[in-house]
Design a protein around this motif. Structure first.
Motif, PDB file in Angstrom:
ATOM      1  N   GLU A 199     -49.745   5.002  20.482  1.00 20.23           N
ATOM      2  CA  GLU A 199     -48.707   6.034  20.491  1.00 20.23           C
ATOM      3  C   GLU A 199     -47.560   5.637  19.569  1.00 20.23           C
ATOM      4  N   LEU A 200     -47.210   4.368  19.557  1.00 19.60           N
ATOM      5  CA  LEU A 200     -46.179   3.897  18.632  1.00 19.60           C
ATOM      6  C   LEU A 200     -46.639   4.121  17.195  1.00 19.60           C
ATOM      7  N   GLY A 201     -47.896   3.814  16.907  1.00 21.44           N
ATOM      8  CA  GLY A 201     -48.445   4.048  15.571  1.00 21.44           C
ATOM      9  C   GLY A 201     -48.375   5.510  15.164  1.00 21.44           C
ATOM     10  N   ASP A 244     -48.108   1.440  24.906  1.00 24.16           N
ATOM     11  CA  ASP A 244     -49.197   2.076  24.178  1.00 24.16           C
ATOM     12  C   ASP A 244     -48.966   1.907  22.678  1.00 24.16           C
ATOM     13  N   GLY A 245     -49.640   0.945  22.087  1.00 21.43           N
ATOM     14  CA  GLY A 245     -49.472   0.664  20.662  1.00 21.43           C
ATOM     15  C   GLY A 245     -49.951   1.796  19.774  1.00 21.43           C
ATOM     16  N   THR A 289     -45.015  -6.686   7.548  1.00 22.04           N
ATOM     17  CA  THR A 289     -46.228  -5.940   7.875  1.00 22.04           C
ATOM     18  C   THR A 289     -46.675  -5.025   6.750  1.00 22.04           C
ATOM     19  N   GLY A 346     -43.642   2.361  28.751  1.00 24.24           N
ATOM     20  CA  GLY A 346     -44.509   1.264  29.140  1.00 24.24           C
ATOM     21  C   GLY A 346     -44.150   0.764  30.519  1.00 24.24           C
ATOM     22  N   PHE A 350     -40.335   4.305  23.353  1.00 25.33           N
ATOM     23  CA  PHE A 350     -41.289   3.411  24.007  1.00 25.33           C
ATOM     24  C   PHE A 350     -41.442   3.800  25.464  1.00 25.33           C
TER      25      PHE A 350
END
Length: 85
Positions: free
Chosen positions: A40-42, A37-38, A6, A19, A17
C-alpha cells in the motif's frame, strides 16, 4: 534525477501509514514489532499500480507464475542433488 539510497526520487507528498504494533513482554519489554502494508505504501508513492487495476492484476499474475515455475524447478533439481554430502 536525484539519486538516493533507494534510487527513488522523492514525491514531495505525504503517505498515510496504517499498521499495528506487537509487543512481547512479561515483566519487561523484550521486543517490539511494527507491521504495515508495504504494498500500500508502494501504491501511495507511485511505485506500484493502483489496487485491482489491470496493471496490478498483471503484476500479481506474473509474480505467481514466476513463483510456481521456481518451485517446480527446485523440486525437480532437489531430487537430483539427494546424493550430495
Amino acid at each position: 534525477m536525484n539519486a538516493t539510497a533507494t534510487s527513488v526520487d522523492p514525491r514531495r507528498r505525504g503517505a498515510a501509514f496504517r499498521g499495528g504494533r506487537a509487543l512481547d513482554q512479561f515483566t519487561e519489554l523484550l521486543h517490539e514489532d511494527v507491521v504495515f502494508d508495504g504494498a500500500e505504501l508502494g501504491r501511495q508513492i507511485g511505485l506500484l499500480p493502483s489496487r485491482d487495476s489491470a496493471a496490478d492484476r498483471a503484476a500479481t499474475t506474473a509474480f505467481n507464475v514466476k513463483t510456481q515455475l521456481t518451485d517446480r524447478w527446485r523440486e525437480r533439481h532437489a531430487r537430483q542433488r539427494t546424493h550430495a554430502p
